[in-house]
Design an enzyme around this catalytic site. Structure first.
Site, short mmCIF file in Angstrom:
data_model
loop_
_atom_site.label_atom_id
_atom_site.label_comp_id
_atom_site.label_asym_id
_atom_site.label_seq_id
_atom_site.Cartn_x
_atom_site.Cartn_y
_atom_site.Cartn_z
N SER A 166 56.40 3.76 -85.49
CA SER A 166 55.28 3.77 -86.45
C SER A 166 53.93 4.03 -85.79
O SER A 166 53.10 3.14 -85.71
CB SER A 166 55.25 2.47 -87.27
OG SER A 166 55.35 1.34 -86.45
N PRO A 216 31.73 31.71 -104.24
CA PRO A 216 32.19 32.87 -103.50
C PRO A 216 33.64 33.18 -103.78
O PRO A 216 34.41 32.32 -104.18
CB PRO A 216 32.02 32.44 -102.05
CG PRO A 216 32.16 30.97 -102.09
CD PRO A 216 31.58 30.54 -103.40
N GLY A 231 34.14 35.93 -109.20
CA GLY A 231 34.52 37.31 -108.95
C GLY A 231 35.08 37.38 -107.56
O GLY A 231 34.78 36.52 -106.74
N SER A 241 27.01 38.84 -106.73
CA SER A 241 25.64 38.58 -106.27
C SER A 241 24.67 39.55 -106.92
O SER A 241 23.55 39.18 -107.28
CB SER A 241 25.56 38.72 -104.75
OG SER A 241 26.52 37.89 -104.15
N1 LIG Z 1 27.99 51.30 -108.59
C1 LIG Z 1 27.84 50.00 -108.73
N2 LIG Z 1 27.89 49.23 -107.64
C2 LIG Z 1 27.73 47.90 -107.80
C3 LIG Z 1 27.52 47.31 -109.07
N3 LIG Z 1 27.38 45.97 -108.90
C4 LIG Z 1 27.51 45.75 -107.58
N4 LIG Z 1 27.72 46.92 -106.89
C5 LIG Z 1 27.91 47.09 -105.46
O1 LIG Z 1 29.11 46.45 -105.06
C6 LIG Z 1 28.98 45.89 -103.76
C7 LIG Z 1 29.29 44.41 -103.78
O2 LIG Z 1 28.32 43.72 -104.55
P1 LIG Z 1 27.96 42.20 -104.33
O3 LIG Z 1 27.04 41.85 -105.45
O4 LIG Z 1 27.52 41.94 -102.95
O5 LIG Z 1 29.41 41.58 -104.59
P2 LIG Z 1 29.92 40.06 -104.49
O6 LIG Z 1 30.74 40.03 -103.27
O7 LIG Z 1 30.76 39.91 -105.72
O8 LIG Z 1 28.75 39.17 -104.51
C8 LIG Z 1 27.56 46.18 -103.33
O9 LIG Z 1 27.55 47.32 -102.49
C9 LIG Z 1 26.83 46.42 -104.63
O10 LIG Z 1 25.70 47.20 -104.47
C10 LIG Z 1 27.46 48.17 -110.21
O11 LIG Z 1 27.29 47.77 -111.36
N5 LIG Z 1 27.66 49.50 -109.99
#
Ligand SMILES: Nc1nc2c(ncn2[C@@H]2O[C@H](COP(=O)(O)OP(=O)(O)O)[C@@H](O)[C@H]2O)c(=O)[nH]1
Lengths: 296, 632
Positions: free
Chosen positions: B539, B106, B25, B32
């Site tokens: 060289s 990542p 992603g 994460s």
């Molecule tokens: N509203 C909402 N926010 C999400 C969802 N999944 C992740 N987030 C938010 O998106 C942001 C990035 O998430 P993170 O898991 O750190 O993303 P990564 O960079 O892909 O690992 C964070 O602020 C999360 O809380 C979801 O299903 N719904």
């Protein structure tokens, strides 16, 4: 193949790969359950031959007596070559877990390990670490490159693809190898159970003399343990989830006196494994710091 | 625990299947959070870990008052401080049916390298798409890399459905966009609407999307059938270790990469093509009659044939390709670019082969799989390359067998893992029985015969040193001396090479390497023709000189290091080059703005500030005589 057989095959593969590619490998033997599994895999890898490398124990001189007895019995029964390394200067300087705090582990374990690896010119060292043990280990490679000072640089690791491990190094550099990388704690116990691998009896509950100190249950294993004001050793049913130096290893109260009971207890456990080792309480990123310095 | 007995539980856990998957992603898609959710909802998180994360949430978290599950998986100090993940991390969890290993990659720079690493061992890929943003360039890139690495199963998690009001229309639109991407359309794929944050359709179903009837992510992961992913049914047993505990036993240990081996099977070792039969399969747990793909075995043969590590045991009528030349997709992972012609090591089935990338047929754009011409491959670039090894290897295409179709490229100086490759096809000519030696048809008159005719043993006198060191002067004088003594030599220098054969080359690193490579190849042909070849090029790089040294036979490369101090060279400055370089008019000028790597063990060393030209010539001639290269 079942997951356990796949993990086993992967471990065997990694061990053979190192034996074939390095001039002078060694297996670090900490006497704990992970080491026992590692040793078992190595025996499988080279059957019907013997292990083509020695085992090495870094003895801080503060291990449980039962660990030392177990170590010597295994060496005798299985007939492997055992190197025991002690940091004699540390001993002479009077370094103990009671007097030197966090420095003690540095001197008697990390420094001792580095000195031993350099002294014997080992170019590869097997360890029993698992990635699920702790967050900083989750990124660890199976072949973990160390520079001539035994340092680990998390930002500069070799990419590791398929099962094609890169064993090329320059003189003085080395590789730490972790054949159990993909095992979880449950897998380790299950494998010990299935394969009937002997482990140190300290893993099983028995009445043992303990005192409660700084939130840990410490076993009074010998007379070197100085009791503090008000401390009075009590016999309690305890066992250990992870073994190290006795003054630093917290026991857990338990009635699990055999393997299945231990596994059952673990399945309902509420604290993860390393939590009972005093060493980690120092700081959140303690393990990462130690790894950079050359601890496993 | 209550429902089944412990013994039954252990038996089930032991018998679980293993499924490895990768999560991809771009930053902030919620990767994460999704992993944290998977771990949390399958009860992998112990109480003290949760407590630590709750306390960390206050320090680093992004979810306000909620516990930030992403913190369960963000590991190292440095990255926590920067709020990013920097490398591939592995996570573990299990369900009743399977044990899972997640390779968490990542989503930022280094992406291709990290993703390829994680994907190399994965059976399945989970690609995240942010519902609020839809399909992005990165989504296409992830799908491309996934298909390049041969992953056959894809799950697209359309995440953050809560942010778009759980709207079915949004999900349908994104689904259609995804299915238009070749890497997703071509795989066995499943698109699932989720909210990682709220937990909808990850493990449990959740209430927000009654219109979605399909499986949750975990239901799908548990159900996916990966058993048909290894298409090759033929035996491939790469020999990893030769087990010889004593004179009475000799076994070949390895992990079966494909097919099945059984006692009594006729066996051929490739590339040597020696034949024998399986006498027994030895295993610690008792000797089995046969062993299948994935199992580690030790095989003893009936005959004492010469088999070593890196050979592959196969069934004689089911042999893989054997040859030195193949085409492969290469992913470059090193800061210094891949240069065609440079020597690398290729680790393939337990052996390191010397070899080069002869040419880059095209670069593959990982955003859309389009093909582009390329002279080199930079970090994180992918290309289709023709690879030439120094010796014969046995291999399959990556698509049929990962175990014998994948390799890594190791830099010979730094030992870094510089690249990873997937073999596409053998480049052996049609009808040549996979034997590529016809490409290198040995000419009938042998090199020694010609040399004997000329009363000399051919070699390359390779002069190296700074500009102005005296290379050309001495090289010319050596040629004169050889001519006067009746020997046949040929001088290659800047004038006859740069203006003709190499006039298409520039002074970039790739151009320089290619320049030296061509000179080396020409010198090699002339050596083959029986000549003493004299070359005079700066060289400056050891690796280039070593590359030429390895082209010719032992003793045929004579390195002459004209070691004149730079002050002297600069004072001489016959063409005014140092002055211009110092004035910044010539970029990459050796000794001024670009390094000169002095030879470590040159056969001959000359300091022209201390020796006359005649003395220098004399030293070279005496060396050749002492080595028996000149006969009177
Ligand atoms: N509203 C909402 N926010 C999400 C969802 N999944 C992740 N987030 C938010 O998106 C942001 C990035 O998430 P993170 O898991 O750190 O993303 P990564 O960079 O892909 O690992 C964070 O602020 C999360 O809380 C979801 O299903 N719904």
């Amino acid at each position: 193949m079942t997951q356990l057989r796949r993990l086993e095959a992967e471990g065997v593969y990694i061990i053979r790969e190192v034996a074939a590619e390095f001039d002078n490998p060694v297996m670090l033997y900490s006497i704990g359950k992970d080491s026992s599994v590692l040793l078992h895999l190595a025996r499988k890898a080279f059957h019907p031959g013997k292990l083509p490398f020695p085992l090495m124990h870094i003895d801080t001189t503060w291990k449980f007596r039962e660990m030392i007895a177990f170590r010597d019995r295994m060496a005798r029964e299985l007939g492997f070559e055992l190197i025991v390394h002690v940091n004699e200067e540390g001993v002479k300087a009077g370094v103990t877990p009671f007097t030197h705090g966090a420095k003690y582990t540095d001197i008697m374990k990390t420094e001792a390990l580095k000195a031993a690896l350099s002294k014997h010119r080992f170019d590869a060292a097997f360890g029993g670490a698992r990635r699920d043990e702790e967050k900083s280990r989750a990124k660890e490679r199976v072949f973990s490159f160390r520079d001539a000072q035994h340092r680990w640089d998390p930002k500069n690791q070799r990419p590791e693809l398929w099962n094609l491990y890169n064993g090329r190094i320059h003189q003085g550099e080395s590789i730490r190898v972790f054949p159990l990388s993909n095992w979880t704690e449950l897998d380790v116990w299950l494998y010990i159970h299935v394969e009937q691998i002997p482990v140190v009896p300290l893993y099983f509950a028995k009445p043992r003399p303990v005192v409660e100190r700084d939130g840990l249950l410490i076993m009074v294993d010998d007379e070197r343990m100085k009791l503090r004001e008000g401390e009075q050793p009590r016999m309690e049913m305890v066992r250990f989830r992870s073994l190290g130096c006795y003054p630093l290893s917290g026991a857990v109260r338990s009635t699990a006196a055999d393997l299945t009971a231990v596994i059952e207890e673990m399945l309902v456990a509420r604290t993860s494994e390393r939590g009972s080792r005093a060493i980690d309480f120092d700081q959140a990123a303690a393990m990462e710091m130690r790894k950079r310095e050359g601890y496993f | 625990m209550a429902a089944v007995s412990l013994a039954e539980f252990l038996r089930r856990h032991e018998a679980k299947e293993l499924l490895r998957f990768i999560t991809c992603g771009s930053v902030d898609d919620g990767k994460s959070t999704l992993i944290g959710r998977l771990l949390h909802d399958t009860q992998q998180i112990l109480e003290d870990q949760l407590a630590a994360v709750t306390s960390d949430s206050r320090k680093w978290g992004t979810t306000g008052d909620d516990v930030d599950l992403a913190l369960l998986v963000d590991g190292l100090q440095a990255e926590r401080e920067q709020g990013i993940t920097i490398d591939v991390a592995y996570r573990y969890f299990d369900t009743d049916r399977r044990k899972y290993i997640i390779a968490d990659c990542p989503g930022h720079e280094q992406y291709t390298r990290n993703m390829a690493t994680g994907a190399s061992t994965a059976d399945l890929a989970v690609i995240l798409v942010d519902a609020a943003r839809g399909v992005q360039v990165q989504t296409r890139r992830h799908a491309c890399i996934v298909s390049l690495l041969g992953i056959r199963h894809v799950v697209v998690a359309v995440n953050k459905m809560d942010l778009v009001g759980y709207d079915e229309a949004v999900f349908r639109r994104i689904s259609d966009d995804c299915l238009a991407i070749p890497g997703i359309r071509g795989a066995e794929s499943r698109i699932i609407p989720v909210s990682a944050l709220k937990g909808d359709n990850v493990v449990a179903r959740g209430g927000g999307m009654p219109w979605y009837q399909g499986p949750t992510i975990i239901e799908w992961l548990d159900a996916v059938n990966v058993s048909g992913d290894q298409p090759l049914a033929d035996l491939r047993l790469p020999v990893q270790y030769v087990n010889r505990p004593d004179a009475s036993f000799r076994g070949y240990s390895g992990t079966v990469a494909a097919g099945r081996v059984a006692v009594g099977d006729p066996i051929m070792a490739v590339p040597s093509r020696r034949l024998s039969r399986v006498r027994e399969i030895v295993h610690f747990d008792g000797n089995p009659q046969s062993a299948a793909s994935g199992m580690d075995v030790t095989v003893a043969l009936e005959d004492e044939i010469d088999v070593s590590r890196g050979d592959v045991l196969v069934h004689p009528d089911r042999a893989p390709s054997v040859g030195r030349i193949f085409d492969a997709h290469l992913i470059w992972m090193n800061d210094s670019p891949l240069l065609p012609g440079k020597q690398y090591e290729f680790k393939l089935s337990h052996r390191y082969f010397r070899g080069t990338v002869e040419s880059i047929q095209h670069r593959v754009d990982v955003n859309d799989l389009s093909e582009h011409p390329a002279a080199e491959l930079k970090l994180n670039e992918v290309g289709l390359c023709r690879i030439v090894l120094a010796e014969q290897a046995a291999f399959d295409s990556y698509a049929t067998c990962r175990g014998t179709g994948a390799f890594i490229v190791v830099d010979r100086l730094s030992h870094a893992t510089a690249g990873a490759g997937m073999i596409l096809r053998s480049a052996a000519p049609q009808g040549a029985h996979h034997d590529v030696s016809v490409f290198w048809q040995p000419t009938r008159v042998r090199h020694e015969q010609r040399a004997n005719q000329k009363a000399q043993r051919p070699c390359i006198l390779w002069f190296t040193g700074l500009s102005g060191a005296g290379k050309s002067t001495i090289a010319n004088a050596v040629e004169q001396a050889l001519y006067l003594r009746g020997h046949h030599s040929y001088l290659l220098d800047g004038d006859n090479i740069r203006h003709g054969l190499n006039k298409d080359l520039d002074f970039s690193d790739a151009g320089r390497v290619e320049n030296i490579r061509r000179i080396g190849e020409v010198a090699k042909l002339f050596v083959d023709a029986g000549l003493i070849v004299v070359t005079a090029f700066i060289s400056p790089f050891r690796s280039d000189r070593r590359m030429v040294r390895e082209l010719v036979g032992e003793g045929e490369f004579v390195e002459v290091f004209v070691n004149t101090p730079i002050e002297v060279c600069e004072q001489r400055d016959p063409k005014g080059l140092y002055a211009r370089a110092r004035a910044g008019q010539i970029p990459n000028f050796t000794g001024v703005t670009s390094p000169y790597e002095a030879p470590e063990a040159a056969e001959i060393e000359i300091d022209s500030s201390k020796m006359t030209v005649a003395e220098s010539v004399d030293r070279v001639i005496r060396y050749l005589e002492a080595q028996g290269r000149l006969k009177n």
